[in-house]
Motif scaffolding. Structure first.
Motif, PDB file in Angstrom:
ATOM      1  N   ALA A 251       0.705  -1.078  -0.102  1.00  0.00           N
ATOM      2  CA  ALA A 251       0.067  -0.099   0.074  1.00  0.00           C
ATOM      3  C   ALA A 251       0.899   1.170   0.010  1.00  0.00           C
ATOM      4  CB  ALA A 251      -0.846  -0.090   1.427  1.00  0.00           C
ATOM      5  N   CYS A 252       1.920   1.310   0.767  1.00  0.00           N
ATOM      6  CA  CYS A 252       2.861   2.267   0.859  1.00  0.00           C
ATOM      7  C   CYS A 252       3.760   2.747  -0.496  1.00  0.00           C
ATOM      8  CB  CYS A 252       4.036   2.154   1.880  1.00  0.00           C
ATOM      9  SG  CYS A 252       3.254   2.096   3.607  1.00  0.00           S
ATOM     10  N   ILE A 253       4.171   1.698  -1.094  1.00  0.00           N
ATOM     11  CA  ILE A 253       4.838   1.989  -2.427  1.00  0.00           C
ATOM     12  C   ILE A 253       3.702   2.320  -3.413  1.00  0.00           C
ATOM     13  CG2 ILE A 253       5.921   0.580  -4.147  1.00  0.00           C
ATOM     14  CD1 ILE A 253       7.579   0.874  -1.556  1.00  0.00           C
ATOM     15  N   ALA A 254       2.495   1.900  -3.468  1.00  0.00           N
ATOM     16  CA  ALA A 254       1.283   2.541  -4.490  1.00  0.00           C
ATOM     17  C   ALA A 254       1.286   3.786  -4.078  1.00  0.00           C
ATOM     18  CB  ALA A 254      -0.038   1.310  -4.233  1.00  0.00           C
ATOM     19  N   ALA A 255       1.293   4.220  -2.679  1.00  0.00           N
ATOM     20  CA  ALA A 255       1.059   5.698  -2.633  1.00  0.00           C
ATOM     21  C   ALA A 255       2.167   6.454  -3.141  1.00  0.00           C
ATOM     22  CB  ALA A 255       0.964   6.033  -1.142  1.00  0.00           C
ATOM     23  N   GLY A 256       3.387   5.955  -2.972  1.00  0.00           N
ATOM     24  CA  GLY A 256       4.683   6.485  -3.754  1.00  0.00           C
ATOM     25  C   GLY A 256       4.515   6.593  -5.289  1.00  0.00           C
ATOM     26  N   ILE A 257       3.834   5.712  -6.063  1.00  0.00           N
ATOM     27  CA  ILE A 257       3.755   5.750  -7.387  1.00  0.00           C
ATOM     28  C   ILE A 257       2.586   6.593  -7.644  1.00  0.00           C
ATOM     29  CG2 ILE A 257       2.758   4.387  -9.378  1.00  0.00           C
ATOM     30  CD1 ILE A 257       3.916   1.883  -7.810  1.00  0.00           C
ATOM     31  N   ALA A 258       1.634   6.730  -6.874  1.00  0.00           N
ATOM     32  CA  ALA A 258       0.526   7.945  -7.156  1.00  0.00           C
ATOM     33  C   ALA A 258       1.280   9.401  -7.075  1.00  0.00           C
ATOM     34  CB  ALA A 258      -0.590   7.812  -5.915  1.00  0.00           C
ATOM     35  N   CYS A 259       2.142   9.641  -6.170  1.00  0.00           N
ATOM     36  CA  CYS A 259       2.643  10.756  -5.992  1.00  0.00           C
ATOM     37  C   CYS A 259       3.726  11.135  -7.103  1.00  0.00           C
ATOM     38  CB  CYS A 259       3.427  10.879  -4.572  1.00  0.00           C
ATOM     39  SG  CYS A 259       4.328  12.516  -4.463  1.00  0.00           S
ATOM     40  N   LEU A 260       4.407  10.138  -7.678  1.00  0.00           N
ATOM     41  CA  LEU A 260       5.462  10.230  -8.569  1.00  0.00           C
ATOM     42  C   LEU A 260       4.790  10.370  -9.901  1.00  0.00           C
ATOM     43  CD1 LEU A 260       8.518   9.659  -9.158  1.00  0.00           C
ATOM     44  CD2 LEU A 260       7.827   7.488 -10.202  1.00  0.00           C
TER      45      LEU A 260
END
Ligand code: ACO
Length: 429
Positions: A251-260
């Protein structure tokens, strides 16, 4: 000697705060006790002067144009190491021995397949969806497929999740591409390197053997190395903030992808390529530069300037070198956009406007041209960035969880809304 900073408040009261020193780089004033002692907060939207954590992973000196991963200069890592060695370094703090590298590579290789039911998850998306939209969804969904590694307090679970993410991101990225083109998904092939395997899953088909070109593999591997981490940038800070609540790593990495995904962060290489297409011809550079200098035009020279680097972005120099290698290998040294980029760079770095403002080419100035030459479509550029940055996000997330000072991230605010007032029932409004 302990360093201190003194704050004088409006009523003349003086309060001392400890000043902490890192191994290199600016000191920080430790203001954690400020609110308790004074009842005031600090105000720093955009984190212009705020260190949000301590870290031992990546160091940037923007004035000197220096980037270090775990103390090693990016230039040396790009020259002597492959991406998985850099992954090992970011995660473990040291470069691997040959034996450790063999074990690490093997572990990543054996986690590259995705749960077979995930194939069907892709088919829920429209084929014309942006690949980043698909990537955010699929990576977030991994937590629904890998329940057995979600206990963030268990170091073994954290380690397995880290391997799963690093290993499966190339598979997921390539599946996203295949889905948009309507071609069948390609399963990973274990006798290929991490990067050759990704190229095969992207561009191979079941009909014929895919033979990876070593120069192109090396070029893409270098793109991965250069994008692997960049200290507390927006997406990394997003991963840390999401993870600070105890959320699972997928879930955290998905959040990072959204921000990127945002154009101010991961989307600049795409914008740079569009700009070169718009200029179209070297004879139009003068006209374009005049537009860039005109503040009313709203036009910027994409791929130039950086919030932190006020000198050459060390990654840009390496990417320029790679660009030459790739275009030579493919017989594209006369490539129209590359020649245009070189001419534009030459004019811009000598122009007073750019010199005075310390605007130099950043990594995105060349990475789009390299990716385009490799056959990667423009809409996939940010996915490739996300694939490479995943290791940095995980290393930073792991570091945060293991930090004894780790707390849920909870910024405060300067409230400017209505003070307390009474609700008038609907009939009376
Ligand atoms: N073209 C023209 N002028 C520029 C550019 C540019 N690319 N970048 C900055 N400037 C000018 C600004 O107009 C400003 O001029 P002024 O002092 O006369 O008002 C001055 O340089 C300072 O610019 P800021 O916007 O205050 O600098 P900031 O640090 O906030 O912005 C940023 C950095 C966003 C990267 C900016 O340089 C930019 O927009 N560059 C183009 C987009 C780009 O390439 N982004 C990729 C970054 S690298 C990465 O994400 C991997």
């Amino acid at each position: 000697m302990d360093k201190k900073a003194t704050l004088t408040l409006h009523d003349g009261k003086k309060i001392e705060f400890p000043v902490l020193s890192g191994s290199i780089g600016p000191d920080v004033v430790d203001i954690r006790t400020l609110y308790g002692k004074t009842g005031v907060f600090t105000y720093d939207p955009g984190f212009l002067s705020t260190a949000s954590c301590n870290s031992t992973i990546t160091y940037i000196d923007g004035d000197a144009g220096i980037l270090l991963y775990r103390g090693y200069p990016i230039e040396q890592l790009a020259k002597h190491c492959d991406f998985l060695e850099v992954c090992y370094l970011l995660l473990n703090g040291e470069l691997p021995s040959a034996k450790q590298k063999g074990e690490f590579d093997d572990m990543v290789t054996r986690h590259t397949m995705v749960h077979d039911q995930l194939n069907r998850f892709f088919t829920g998306f429209r084929r014309d969806a942006h690949p980043m939209a698909v990537m955010v969804g699929v990576v977030g969904a991994l937590s629904a497929f890998y329940h057995d590694s979600l206990d963030i307090d268990d170091p073994e679970h954290r380690k397995i999740s880290a391997f799963r993410l690093i290993a499966k991101l190339p598979t997921i990225t390539a599946m996203g591409y295949k889905y948009t083109t309507g071609q069948p998904f390609m399963y990973p092939k274990n006798d290929l390197s991490y990067t050759a395997n990704f190229l095969r899953m992207m561009f191979g088909t079941p009909c014929e053997e895919f033979k990876p070109n070593e120069v192109l593999v090396r070029a893409l591997d270098r793109i991965f190395i250069l994008h692997a981490d960049h200290e507390q940038n927006a997406s990394t800070s997003t991963v840390r903030l999401a993870g600070s609540s105890g959320a699972n790593p997928f879930a955290c990495i998905a959040a990072g992808i959204a921000c990127l995904w945002g154009p101010a962060h991961g989307g600049a290489n795409e914008a740079c390529l569009q700009m070169l297409e718009e200029i179209g011809d070297a004879s139009k550079i003068g006209e374009f530069i005049s537009k860039v200098k005109d503040k009313n035009s709203g036009v910027r020279l994409m791929g130039f300037g950086h919030r932190v680097y006020k000198n050459h972005d060390p990654r840009a120099k390496l990417m320029r070198e790679t660009c030459h290698e790739v275009l030579n290998e493919l017989g594209l040294h006369n490539d129209r956009l590359f020649k245009l980029a070189l001419a534009l760079e030459k004019i811009a770095i000598e122009d007073q406007y750019f010199v005075e403002r310390k605007l130099y080419p950043n990594v995105d100035f060349y990475s789009g041209i390299v990716q385009r030459a490799l056959g990667i479509p423009v809409s996939m550029f940010t996915c490739v960035f996300a694939l490479a940055r995943t290791v940095g996000w995980i290393a930073q997330w792991q570091e945060m969880i293991a930090d004894p000072e780790y707390k849920i991230g909870r910024p405060r605010q300067l409230y400017k809304g209505a003070p307390r007032r009474e609700v008038v029932p609907l009939a009376g409004r």
